[in-house]
Scaffold this motif. Structure first.
Motif: not given
Ligand SMILES: [Cu+2]
Length: 244
Positions: A118-143
């Motif tokens: 488990p990742l202790p509180d007070g430490y951060r970690d990062t995760f990389g997701l490779a994607v192709q972004l959609p063509e719709d300029e101005g759209a908000t992508l929510v994760f």
């Protein structure tokens, strides 16, 4: 010489803008679960860096599930030595078309990272997701992202209502806006890198001259961005002060 000075100015202007943008961005968001895209350009290939900044009320993080917006049809998650990663596949009915125009009948609906330790509180970690972004300029992508901890969980799934500031949300879902194709920080970095490499050989001198013609415009753009950044940064700080 002129070109070199202009280039230095450009770098300084860009650095100032980046710094201000970073301050404005990081101040409210640093502690949350956030997504930082390597580019937001429509249709671009991007790496999304998902950052987990703290546990659930002090409890260590055991699992992170990131739901992918419907606009993204393909995801390649990076492995992480401290976590197991799994893709949840969903059937698309009706089928969709991928970036190459091929018909696809399934996609990655979400990605789950499960902590080996488990990742202790007070430490951060990062995760990389490779994607192709959609063509719709101005759209908000929510994760929408669910963080599970040894005790309790945090559902980062809140989306601001019309006219509401995302900073007012307690558990905002990570999101970003798609910008015009090609208009990216990544593109600028490539331009700088290529002019850097041009110094020295003959072929490079030609390319350097071409770049020199553009430097004036780039410098002005960088300065405008810098000023804009200061204004935005100031507004963000003022907004923050008002709330406290
Ligand atoms: Cu937070």
């Amino acid at each position: 010489m002129r070109v070199h000075r202009a280039r230095r100015l450009l770098v300084r202007g860009a650095a100032a803008a980046a710094l201000v943008a970073l301050v404005a961005w990081a101040a409210p968001a640093s502690a949350h679960v956030t997504i930082t895209p390597s580019t937001t350009a429509a249709g671009a290939f991007a790496v999304l860096e998902v950052s987990v900044g703290h546990g659930c009320d002090g409890s260590p993080t055991t699992e992170i599930t990131i739901r992918m917006p419907p606009e993204i049809t393909s995801v390649t998650p990076a492995r992480n030595a401290l976590w197991d990663v799994e893709k949840e596949i969903e059937t698309l009915d009706p089928p969709a078309a991928d970036a190459h125009g091929n018909e696809i009948d399934e996609r990655v609906a979400s990605v789950t990272y499960t902590a080996r330790t488990p990742l202790p509180d007070g430490y951060r970690d990062t995760f990389g997701l490779a994607v192709q972004l959609p063509e719709d300029e101005g759209a908000t992508l929510v994760f929408p992202t669910v963080q599970t901890c040894e005790e309790g969980e945090s559902a980062w799934i809140e989306v601001p209502a019309d006219g509401q500031d995302a900073d007012e949300l307690e558990l905002p879902a990570p999101s970003f806006v798609i910008t015009a194709a090609g208009e990216t920080a990544h593109g600028t970095a490539t331009e700088e890198a290529s002019t850097e490499h041009d110094d020295g050989d003959d072929q490079g001198d030609d390319a350097g001259d071409d770049a020199g013609d553009d430097v004036g415009a780039w410098t002005i753009a960088a300065l405008v961005l810098g000023v804009l950044g200061v204004v935005l940064g100031g507004a963000a700080l003022a907004g923050q002060r008002r709330r406290t």
